[in-house]
Design an enzyme around this catalytic site. Structure first.
Site, PDB file in Angstrom:
ATOM      1  N   ASN A 105      -4.273   1.835   9.532  1.00  0.00           N
ATOM      2  CA  ASN A 105      -4.430   0.623   8.740  1.00  0.00           C
ATOM      3  C   ASN A 105      -3.143  -0.203   8.800  1.00  0.00           C
ATOM      4  O   ASN A 105      -2.850  -0.811   9.813  1.00  0.00           O
ATOM      5  CB  ASN A 105      -4.833   1.030   7.317  1.00  0.00           C
ATOM      6  CG  ASN A 105      -5.401  -0.104   6.526  1.00  0.00           C
ATOM      7  OD1 ASN A 105      -4.802  -1.154   6.411  1.00  0.00           O
ATOM      8  ND2 ASN A 105      -6.586   0.080   5.985  1.00  0.00           N
TER       9      ASN A 105
ATOM     10  N   HIS B  79      -7.426 -11.155   8.049  1.00  0.00           N
ATOM     11  CA  HIS B  79      -7.195  -9.773   7.629  1.00  0.00           C
ATOM     12  C   HIS B  79      -5.675  -9.570   7.612  1.00  0.00           C
ATOM     13  O   HIS B  79      -4.970 -10.311   6.920  1.00  0.00           O
ATOM     14  CB  HIS B  79      -7.936  -8.877   8.634  1.00  0.00           C
ATOM     15  CG  HIS B  79      -8.239  -7.501   8.177  1.00  0.00           C
ATOM     16  ND1 HIS B  79      -9.069  -6.659   8.848  1.00  0.00           N
ATOM     17  CD2 HIS B  79      -7.799  -6.791   7.118  1.00  0.00           C
ATOM     18  CE1 HIS B  79      -9.157  -5.503   8.231  1.00  0.00           C
ATOM     19  NE2 HIS B  79      -8.385  -5.559   7.174  1.00  0.00           N
TER      20      HIS B  79
ATOM     21  N   ASN C 288      -7.012  -4.213  12.482  1.00  0.00           N
ATOM     22  CA  ASN C 288      -6.814  -4.259  11.046  1.00  0.00           C
ATOM     23  C   ASN C 288      -5.537  -5.018  10.720  1.00  0.00           C
ATOM     24  O   ASN C 288      -5.534  -5.965   9.953  1.00  0.00           O
ATOM     25  CB  ASN C 288      -6.739  -2.821  10.526  1.00  0.00           C
ATOM     26  CG  ASN C 288      -6.616  -2.735   9.038  1.00  0.00           C
ATOM     27  OD1 ASN C 288      -5.685  -3.280   8.466  1.00  0.00           O
ATOM     28  ND2 ASN C 288      -7.563  -2.085   8.401  1.00  0.00           N
TER      29      ASN C 288
ATOM     30  N   ASP D 281      -3.065   1.659   2.316  1.00  0.00           N
ATOM     31  CA  ASP D 281      -3.560   0.456   2.977  1.00  0.00           C
ATOM     32  C   ASP D 281      -2.402  -0.239   3.682  1.00  0.00           C
ATOM     33  O   ASP D 281      -1.859   0.285   4.631  1.00  0.00           O
ATOM     34  CB  ASP D 281      -4.271  -0.405   1.937  1.00  0.00           C
ATOM     35  CG  ASP D 281      -5.207  -1.399   2.568  1.00  0.00           C
ATOM     36  OD1 ASP D 281      -4.891  -1.879   3.658  1.00  0.00           O
ATOM     37  OD2 ASP D 281      -6.245  -1.713   1.985  1.00  0.00           O
ATOM     38  N   ASN D 282      -1.967  -1.381   3.170  1.00  0.00           N
ATOM     39  CA  ASN D 282      -0.916  -2.106   3.889  1.00  0.00           C
ATOM     40  C   ASN D 282       0.478  -1.628   3.507  1.00  0.00           C
ATOM     41  O   ASN D 282       0.734  -1.285   2.368  1.00  0.00           O
ATOM     42  CB  ASN D 282      -1.038  -3.590   3.577  1.00  0.00           C
ATOM     43  CG  ASN D 282      -2.346  -4.137   4.067  1.00  0.00           C
ATOM     44  OD1 ASN D 282      -2.793  -3.789   5.140  1.00  0.00           O
ATOM     45  ND2 ASN D 282      -2.970  -4.983   3.274  1.00  0.00           N
TER      46      ASN D 282
HETATM   47  C1  LIG Z   1      -4.641  -4.505   3.940  1.00  0.00           C
HETATM   48  O1  LIG Z   1      -5.660  -4.029   3.138  1.00  0.00           O
HETATM   49  C2  LIG Z   1      -6.998  -4.210   3.554  1.00  0.00           C
HETATM   50  C3  LIG Z   1      -7.928  -3.681   2.550  1.00  0.00           C
HETATM   51  O2  LIG Z   1      -8.369  -2.409   2.812  1.00  0.00           O
HETATM   52  C4  LIG Z   1      -7.179  -3.586   4.846  1.00  0.00           C
HETATM   53  O3  LIG Z   1      -8.513  -3.671   5.248  1.00  0.00           O
HETATM   54  C5  LIG Z   1      -6.245  -4.269   5.773  1.00  0.00           C
HETATM   55  O4  LIG Z   1      -6.349  -3.681   6.964  1.00  0.00           O
HETATM   56  C6  LIG Z   1      -4.842  -4.208   5.337  1.00  0.00           C
HETATM   57  N1  LIG Z   1      -4.033  -5.116   6.017  1.00  0.00           N
HETATM   58  C7  LIG Z   1      -2.986  -4.727   6.570  1.00  0.00           C
HETATM   59  C8  LIG Z   1      -2.082  -5.775   7.038  1.00  0.00           C
HETATM   60  O5  LIG Z   1      -2.735  -3.544   6.682  1.00  0.00           O
END
Ligand SMILES: *[C@@H]1O[C@H](CO)[C@@H](O)[C@H](O)[C@H]1NC(C)=O
Ligand SMILES: *[C@@H]1O[C@H](CO)[C@@H](O)[C@H](O)[C@H]1NC(C)=O
Ligand SMILES: *[C@@H]1O[C@H](CO)[C@@H](O)[C@H](O)[C@H]1NC(C)=O
Ligand SMILES: *[C@@H]1O[C@H](CO)[C@@H](O)[C@H](O)[C@H]1NC(C)=O
Ligand SMILES: *[C@@H]1O[C@H](CO)[C@@H](O)[C@H](O)[C@H]1NC(C)=O
Length: 368
Positions: free
Chosen positions: A237, A128, A181, A282-283
């Site tokens: 996230n 992930h 995450n 997201d990231n």
């Molecule tokens: C990046 O994106 C994915 C997709 O949703 C998410 O689940 C994940 O936690 C993210 N990774 C990071 C490094 O934030």
């Protein structure tokens, strides 16, 4: 999780759900506001007008996601691929995850799969979020959030450039690392991690999301000390650090915003400000030269769960400049309705080059 505990938790969740229902029945103004807020939070269905970039191509060899990308100061990009996430259909459910490497100094960079040392359970590898750390002797460490059998661990690897391999050093597990995450490395064996949910169990996780509970948090981990350093997120996230290493940025996907937190000497975080956006963030990735924040976003993130070829999840890349100022500049750098790239989860830059990764689809390489 023990069965008894699981049952107890289901009970608690059911009680909370009942309380919510009662609150709805005796609708006070307050509960009406809360319900509306929760609907807005889960409203991830904005359609996007295309914003195109002229010099982009899909990266050969990456077909099953490129969930997170981290680029070293020397232009080597690490890409995690093959995430299996509850509720999202994987294009290759039986294929173990992979880590790819791309050298962005090359004229025509290619993605190469890194070999992982023996002794690591590759069959259950489900990578992930990732983060790199370079020590004073130029050793490169790679932290990888892993979900073997839907559990959460953080795997620590050392990168060996001579033969493009990763040597597994250790598996980190902790009671506070329940539903990890993303991570951002703070040292060769310490990091901040986001738990995107309180529960790691699939059903409870969805219940938590459905009820709109803000039980997601940020944890600091080192071999000596592990502690919660920030809480009250709906789904924390992406996490990253400013180039001057004073601020930590946390993306709250369901609350559609980015939090700026100040980092203290004892690793505690305090809230500085929140930047509200209109998309599931997201990231986060940081341009080391300018400090700009690049975010992979899901304008209609609900479609990630549809797996409907007629209704593809869109991609969106935002750049935030001067987040600490009164008026940060937010630029929509790229959007696509899914016809080229589905479900962008990360965008990362190096010297005029941009890599855009996705949850389960392909990856895009662009020259800006
Ligand atoms: C990046 O994106 C994915 C997709 O949703 C998410 O689940 C994940 O936690 C993210 N990774 C990071 C490094 O934030
Ligand atoms: C969802 O959000 C979009 C844009 O942010 C808005 O136009 C739309 O009306 C919202 N839908 C609902 C059901 O609230
Ligand atoms: C979390 O939710 C509770 C209940 O809705 C609320 O009282 C609290 O202020 C929230 N915390 C944060 C940090 O938003
Ligand atoms: C900050 O960290 C210290 C020591 O780790 C802890 O005892 C304290 O409760 C924290 N303070 C806050 C405000 O979070
Ligand atoms: C998606 O965008 C492409 C190019 O902009 C367009 O040709 C196509 O019709 C769009 N598809 C949908 C379903 O809107």
């Amino acid at each position: 999780m023990g069965k008894l505990l699981a049952v107890a938790l289901v009970g608690i969740a059911a009680a909370l759900a009942a309380e919510r229902l009662l609150a709805f029945r005796y609708q006070t103004d307050l509960s009406r506001t809360c319900a509306a807020e929760n609907r807005n939070r889960l409203n991830a269905s904005r359609e996007v007008a295309p914003v195109t970039l002229p010099n982009c191509r899909l990266i050969k060899g990456i077909e099953t996601g490129s969930e997170d990308i981290d680029i070293l100061p020397n232009g080597l990009a690490f890409i995690s691929s093959g995430l299996k996430y509850p509720g999202i259909k994987s294009p290759a459910p039986d294929k173990p995850g992979e880590i790819f490497l791309m050298d962005l100094n090359e004229d025509n960079p290619r993605a190469v799969e890194l070999r992982i040392s023996r002794g690591f359970d590759l069959a259950s590898f489900n990578p992930h979020g990732i983060s790199t750390y370079v020590d004073k002797d130029d050793n490169v460490y790679l932290f990888v959030v892993n979900h073997p059998h839907q559990k959460s661990t953080v795997e620590l690897f050392k990168f060996v450039e001579d033969d493009n391999s990763l040597v597994h050093l250790k598996t980190i597990r902790h009671d506070l690392l329940t539903s990890v995450n993303d991570v951002v490395a703070m040292g060769p064996d310490s990091f901040y991690a986001t738990n995107d949910h309180y529960f790691c169990d699939f059903i409870l996780m969805f219940l938590e999301m459905f009820l709109g509970l803000n039980w997601s948090n940020v944890v600091y981990y080192s071999p000596k000390e592990v502690k919660e350093v920030a809480a009250g997120f709906y789904s924390a996230n992406g996490i990253n650090i400013s180039p001057d290493r004073r601020y930590i940025y946390v993306a709250d996907a369901f609350d559609h915003n980015v939090h700026v937190m100040e980092k203290h000497a004892n690793w505690n975080l305090t809230h500085v400000k929140t930047l509200q956006l209109d998309t599931l963030v997201d990231n986060l990735s940081i341009d080391p030269h300018t400090g700009d924040i690049w975010i992979g976003c899901h304008p209609n993130g609900m479609k990630l769960f549809y797996s409907d070829p007629e209704n593809l999840p869109a991609s969106e890349v935002l750049r935030i400049q001067n987040i600490l100022s009164e008026e940060p500049t937010v630029t929509r750098v790229y959007t696509d309705n899914g016809s080229v790239l589905q479900g962008s989860s990360v965008a990362s830059v190096y010297e005029g080059k941009l890599l855009i990764g996705t949850v389960f689809h392909r990856a895009l390489y662009c020259e800006l």
